[in-house]
Each structure stands twice: as C-alpha cells, then as structure tokens.
Write a protein that holds these residues in place. Structure first.
Motif, PDB file in Angstrom:
ATOM      1  N   UNK A   1      39.709  31.326  36.675  1.00 24.14           N
ATOM      2  CA  UNK A   1      38.405  31.792  37.131  1.00 24.14           C
ATOM      3  C   UNK A   1      37.549  30.639  37.644  1.00 24.14           C
ATOM      4  N   UNK A   2      37.682  29.458  37.019  1.00 23.64           N
ATOM      5  CA  UNK A   2      36.920  28.302  37.470  1.00 23.64           C
ATOM      6  C   UNK A   2      37.376  27.826  38.837  1.00 23.64           C
ATOM      7  N   UNK A   3      38.662  28.019  39.139  1.00 24.76           N
ATOM      8  CA  UNK A   3      39.194  27.561  40.423  1.00 24.76           C
ATOM      9  C   UNK A   3      39.013  28.616  41.507  1.00 24.76           C
ATOM     10  N   UNK A   4      39.307  29.885  41.192  1.00 21.57           N
ATOM     11  CA  UNK A   4      39.364  30.933  42.206  1.00 21.57           C
ATOM     12  C   UNK A   4      38.232  31.952  42.124  1.00 21.57           C
ATOM     13  N   UNK A   5      37.403  31.890  41.087  1.00 17.29           N
ATOM     14  CA  UNK A   5      36.287  32.815  40.993  1.00 17.29           C
ATOM     15  C   UNK A   5      36.464  33.858  39.909  1.00 17.29           C
ATOM     16  N   UNK A   6      35.402  34.570  39.644  1.00 17.91           N
ATOM     17  CA  UNK A   6      35.425  35.601  38.602  1.00 17.91           C
ATOM     18  C   UNK A   6      36.450  36.690  38.926  1.00 17.91           C
ATOM     19  N   UNK A   7      37.005  37.241  37.867  1.00 17.18           N
ATOM     20  CA  UNK A   7      37.964  38.322  38.021  1.00 17.18           C
ATOM     21  C   UNK A   7      39.404  37.875  38.093  1.00 17.18           C
ATOM     22  N   UNK A   8      39.645  36.561  38.242  1.00 17.19           N
ATOM     23  CA  UNK A   8      41.023  36.059  38.297  1.00 17.19           C
ATOM     24  C   UNK A   8      41.608  36.017  36.890  1.00 17.19           C
TER      25      UNK A   8
ATOM     26  N   UNK B   1      58.128  29.109  22.493  1.00 21.03           N
ATOM     27  CA  UNK B   1      58.602  29.829  23.687  1.00 21.03           C
ATOM     28  C   UNK B   1      57.964  29.296  24.973  1.00 21.03           C
ATOM     29  N   UNK B   2      58.619  29.623  26.113  1.00 23.93           N
ATOM     30  CA  UNK B   2      58.173  29.161  27.428  1.00 23.93           C
ATOM     31  C   UNK B   2      57.910  30.353  28.336  1.00 23.93           C
ATOM     32  N   UNK B   3      57.108  30.123  29.352  1.00 25.53           N
ATOM     33  CA  UNK B   3      56.789  31.208  30.284  1.00 25.53           C
ATOM     34  C   UNK B   3      56.496  30.653  31.666  1.00 25.53           C
ATOM     35  N   UNK B   4      56.857  31.460  32.663  1.00 24.12           N
ATOM     36  CA  UNK B   4      56.380  31.203  34.017  1.00 24.12           C
ATOM     37  C   UNK B   4      55.000  31.845  34.130  1.00 24.12           C
ATOM     38  N   UNK B   5      54.073  31.129  34.713  1.00 24.03           N
ATOM     39  CA  UNK B   5      52.698  31.585  34.792  1.00 24.03           C
ATOM     40  C   UNK B   5      52.417  32.080  36.202  1.00 24.03           C
ATOM     41  N   UNK B   6      51.999  33.336  36.332  1.00 24.67           N
ATOM     42  CA  UNK B   6      51.622  33.922  37.613  1.00 24.67           C
ATOM     43  C   UNK B   6      50.117  34.086  37.661  1.00 24.67           C
ATOM     44  N   UNK B   7      49.589  33.991  38.862  1.00 22.78           N
ATOM     45  CA  UNK B   7      48.153  34.127  39.093  1.00 22.78           C
ATOM     46  C   UNK B   7      47.905  35.391  39.910  1.00 22.78           C
ATOM     47  N   UNK B   8      46.901  36.151  39.513  1.00 23.52           N
ATOM     48  CA  UNK B   8      46.516  37.321  40.299  1.00 23.52           C
ATOM     49  C   UNK B   8      46.252  36.890  41.739  1.00 23.52           C
ATOM     50  N   UNK B   9      46.831  37.605  42.679  1.00 19.88           N
ATOM     51  CA  UNK B   9      46.717  37.202  44.086  1.00 19.88           C
ATOM     52  C   UNK B   9      45.249  37.035  44.474  1.00 19.88           C
ATOM     53  N   UNK B  10      44.928  35.863  44.997  1.00 22.93           N
ATOM     54  CA  UNK B  10      43.541  35.562  45.332  1.00 22.93           C
ATOM     55  C   UNK B  10      43.124  36.145  46.674  1.00 22.93           C
ATOM     56  N   UNK B  11      44.034  36.834  47.362  1.00 19.93           N
ATOM     57  CA  UNK B  11      43.701  37.487  48.630  1.00 19.93           C
ATOM     58  C   UNK B  11      43.466  38.980  48.424  1.00 19.93           C
ATOM     59  N   UNK B  12      44.467  39.677  47.862  1.00 17.96           N
ATOM     60  CA  UNK B  12      44.332  41.126  47.689  1.00 17.96           C
ATOM     61  C   UNK B  12      43.862  41.518  46.303  1.00 17.96           C
ATOM     62  N   UNK B  13      43.915  40.570  45.338  1.00 16.93           N
ATOM     63  CA  UNK B  13      43.497  40.825  43.953  1.00 16.93           C
ATOM     64  C   UNK B  13      44.253  42.000  43.333  1.00 16.93           C
ATOM     65  N   UNK B  14      45.456  42.278  43.854  1.00 15.23           N
ATOM     66  CA  UNK B  14      46.283  43.339  43.288  1.00 15.23           C
ATOM     67  C   UNK B  14      45.771  44.746  43.532  1.00 15.23           C
TER      68      UNK B  14
ATOM     69  N   UNK C   1      50.984  37.454  48.653  1.00 14.64           N
ATOM     70  CA  UNK C   1      51.812  37.810  47.486  1.00 14.64           C
ATOM     71  C   UNK C   1      53.002  38.674  47.864  1.00 14.64           C
ATOM     72  N   UNK C   2      53.101  39.071  49.155  1.00 14.30           N
ATOM     73  CA  UNK C   2      54.217  39.885  49.654  1.00 14.30           C
ATOM     74  C   UNK C   2      54.384  41.179  48.857  1.00 14.30           C
ATOM     75  N   UNK C   3      53.259  41.798  48.581  1.00 12.46           N
ATOM     76  CA  UNK C   3      53.298  43.091  47.923  1.00 12.46           C
ATOM     77  C   UNK C   3      53.445  43.048  46.420  1.00 12.46           C
ATOM     78  N   UNK C   4      53.466  41.861  45.838  1.00 15.80           N
ATOM     79  CA  UNK C   4      53.644  41.747  44.395  1.00 15.80           C
ATOM     80  C   UNK C   4      52.323  41.866  43.634  1.00 15.80           C
ATOM     81  N   UNK C   5      51.236  41.421  44.242  1.00 12.35           N
ATOM     82  CA  UNK C   5      49.954  41.396  43.554  1.00 12.35           C
ATOM     83  C   UNK C   5      49.747  40.139  42.725  1.00 12.35           C
ATOM     84  N   UNK C   6      50.804  39.323  42.606  1.00 14.10           N
ATOM     85  CA  UNK C   6      50.750  38.080  41.825  1.00 14.10           C
ATOM     86  C   UNK C   6      51.425  36.966  42.623  1.00 14.10           C
ATOM     87  N   UNK C   7      50.982  35.725  42.392  1.00 16.51           N
ATOM     88  CA  UNK C   7      51.627  34.563  42.993  1.00 16.51           C
ATOM     89  C   UNK C   7      51.993  33.581  41.879  1.00 16.51           C
TER      90      UNK C   7
END
Length: 367
Positions: free
Chosen positions: A253-260, A274-287, A298-304
């Motif tokens: 949210x600090x980098x891309x704005x509120x709602x991320x 445990x480990x995880x791959x971290x995805x970010x809510x698409x900052x263009x379509x916001x899912x 995001x190519x239709x995924x809603x996440x990057x």
C-alpha cells in the motif's frame, strides 16, 4: 679621515640634471598620452613609473649627493614623478570610460528575450525506489543494513542453508572470484547482509537490505547479470507468517496506494520454511472483473508476481548464532528492477542500465 665634499655639484650627476629630469618627465607623459588601451597603459606604467623606470633610478642617485644638495634634487625628481602619476591617473580614467562604453555597445544583453531554460536533472528510478522502500521501513521502525558486493562464499550460501551440492553454487548461476581458494563470490542476493546482521546483533532485529546483486544471466530484454534487490528480515519472539503478511500488505500500500494487497502461493526456498511466492494485486486492473480479462499487465490473472518470502529456516538461525527456542523470524525479497519495469510498462530491462538520460528524464527527481 677626510671630511664630506661640501663643494660637490649635483649637476655632475647626470640623471639629476634639471634638463634630464624634465626630459624623462616629458617622455613619460607623452607615453601615457599615447596609450590607446588599458593594456598599453599598464606597460607604460611599468616602463615610466615602475621600480626600474628612469625617474625611479634617478631618485636612487639622490643619496649620493651631499646633504645640502639633496633637498633640491629630491623636489625636482618628486615633482617629475608626481606629474607622471597624475598623467597616469587621468589617462586611466579616460580609458576605463572608453572601455565601459565599448562593453555597453558590444556586450549588450536584450533583457526582453525569453530565457533559455536549463534542463532539469533526473534521478535514476532504481536509486529513487531503493530510497523510497528504505524510507517506508524506517518509518515502521526498521533499520537499513548494507554489506559488501564481493562476499564470502560461506555467508552467501552455507549460512543460508544452501549446501555444497546446491545447484545455485555452480558456475551457471554464480560469479566466483579468483583465486578459488579465497572462497569469494559476487553476491547472488542481499541475504548475506541479513546473515552478517544476525552474527553481529542480538535480537530483536528488523532490517531491510537494498543493494546490487550478480548472477550469470544473459543480458536481454528481461534478464541482466547485474540487478537490484531489496530484502527484509525480522527476528523476534513470536513472529509468524501472519506478521509477514501484514508487513507486506502495508509495504504494498505504501508503494502502490491504498487498496493494494498480497497473496501467498506455496513454494520452496532453502533459507525459509515454510516458503511462499508473493503475488501483488494487479496495480492496473486491481482484479476487477470487468477489467481483468483485458488487462495486459496481469494477463487476466488479477495478480502479478512480486517476490519470495517465508519464515526464516531454523537452520539459518542456528548457523548465525540465534537461539531458535526463543526467536523466530520472517524474510522477504523483491526485485527492484522488475518492480519498475512492471509498474511503468518498460518493455526492455536494458533501458535501466544503458545510461541514456532520455530514459531517466521522465522520472524527474521523485518516483
């Protein structure tokens, strides 16, 4: 001992003869009047009023006269030198006035012309976003840690649970530094900074580590052998994946704005479990359903994809001298270059490293 020569005639000292003094004076005044520029007048001043000028040398001869003759000779030479000095002062004022008039005529500035704006400089986006990320975590109470780019192999691999047989230690991924016996590498990630911090600090530890890293990738539109990362690590009592998720959501949210927000996908890293791959809510379509299908980002995924993260492996804590019965921790890492290229739709990663100011100019001094 003989007495002073009271009958000595000052006329016999040629430079002090009235006619000779007058001649030197007139010659000097004529030279002053004939000077056409300040530079010429400067040379006349040296020739006729300097320490080696005829009148100055004549003045030195006064000391050779008997006392009763010195006064008259001194007045004669002093008046002549005064006349020369007066002529110099007058001619200097005249020539300075001429020079000022010339400058006004030849170097006039038209103040009504529009100004020529100098281009405003721009900071490189990698530098700007690195500092921005550091500021975000400093505001959360974290610290910024740095380490060498030429790193010990043990800190780059062994301390992070990457054993001798791990594929990342082969020449395919790592730049090894000669001689091989030195066991030094160009760091492949900024995680060694975290290991150095744990070895020298006592928990609780909250550090963020931005920096340049190196891997033996080909240089093309999406890869580079030199790129930039930022990694964060927290070691404290009772830390869990929930703390990690909350930290990363605030970071997004600090980098891309509120709602991320972020999401985790199970993955594997040797230094977290445990480990995880971290995805970010698409900052263009916001899912959003009506936009995600046609979103090119995001190519239709809603996440990057944004980076990797997880709970620090107990083996890493043990290797760095941290009590695993008392402390736990989490860590994460993102690629700054990919963050910039994705956020600003930059097609070629090489544009970040070409040094062309036409690329950095649109970014200005802030990001």
């Amino acid at each position: 001992m003989s007495a002073p020569n009271s009958d000595y005639d000052p006329v016999e000292v040629t430079p002090l003869h009235p006619d000779e003094v007058a001649r030197m004076r007139d010659e000097a005044v004529q030279a002053v009047a004939g000077a056409g520029t300040l530079a010429e007048l400067k040379q006349v001043r040296i020739d006729h009023a300097g320490d080696r000028s005829p009148l100055a040398l004549a003045n030195r001869e006064i000391g050779a006269l008997p006392p009763q003759a010195r006064k008259e000779a001194g007045q004669r030479v002093g008046q002549a030198r005064g006349a020369v000095a007066q002529a110099l002062a007058g001619r200097t004022a005249e020539l300075e006035e001429v020079e000022a008039a010339r400058i006004l005529a030849e170097e006039t500035v038209d103040v009504t012309l529009p100004p020529i704006a100098e281009p405003v400089g721009a900071r490189h986006p990698v530098t700007t976003i690195s500092e921005h990320v550091a500021d975000i975590f400093v505001a959360m109470g974290w610290e910024v840690a740095e380490g060498p780019e030429v790193e010990a192999e043990w800190l780059n691999f062994d301390a992070l649970n990457l054993g001798p047989d791990h594929p990342a230690r082969t020449m395919q991924d790592t730049f090894f530094v000669d001689p091989a016996a030195a066991a030094m590498v160009l760091r492949t990630h900024t995680s060694p900074v975290q290991a150095r911090t744990m070895l020298t600090r006592t928990p609780p530890i909250y550090v963020v580590c931005p920096g340049r890293v190196f891997r033996t990738d080909e240089l093309d539109a999406t890869h580079s052998p030199v790129f930039h990362q930022v990694e964060g690590m927290a070691i404290d009592e009772g830390l869990t994946m929930a703390h990690l998720k909350g930290t990363l959501d605030h970071f997004a949210q600090a980098v891309y704005g509120d709602g991320m927000t972020t999401r985790f996908r199970p993955s594997y890293f040797p230094f977290t479990e445990p480990s995880a791959e971290m995805d970010l809510l698409c900052y263009v379509c916001h899912g959003e359903p009506d936009l995600v299908a046609t979103c090119r980002t995001c190519r239709g995924e809603g996440w990057v994809e944004w980076g990797g993260c997880g709970v620090v492996n107990p083996r890493v804590l043990t290797a760095c001298g941290v009590d695993t019965d008392r402390y736990t921790g989490f860590a994460f890492g993102i690629g700054l270059d990919r963050t910039i290229t994705g956020r600003y739709d930059i097609a070629d990663l090489r544009d970040l490293f070409d040094g062309d100011i036409r690329f950095t100019q649109p970014f200005g001094s802030d990001l």
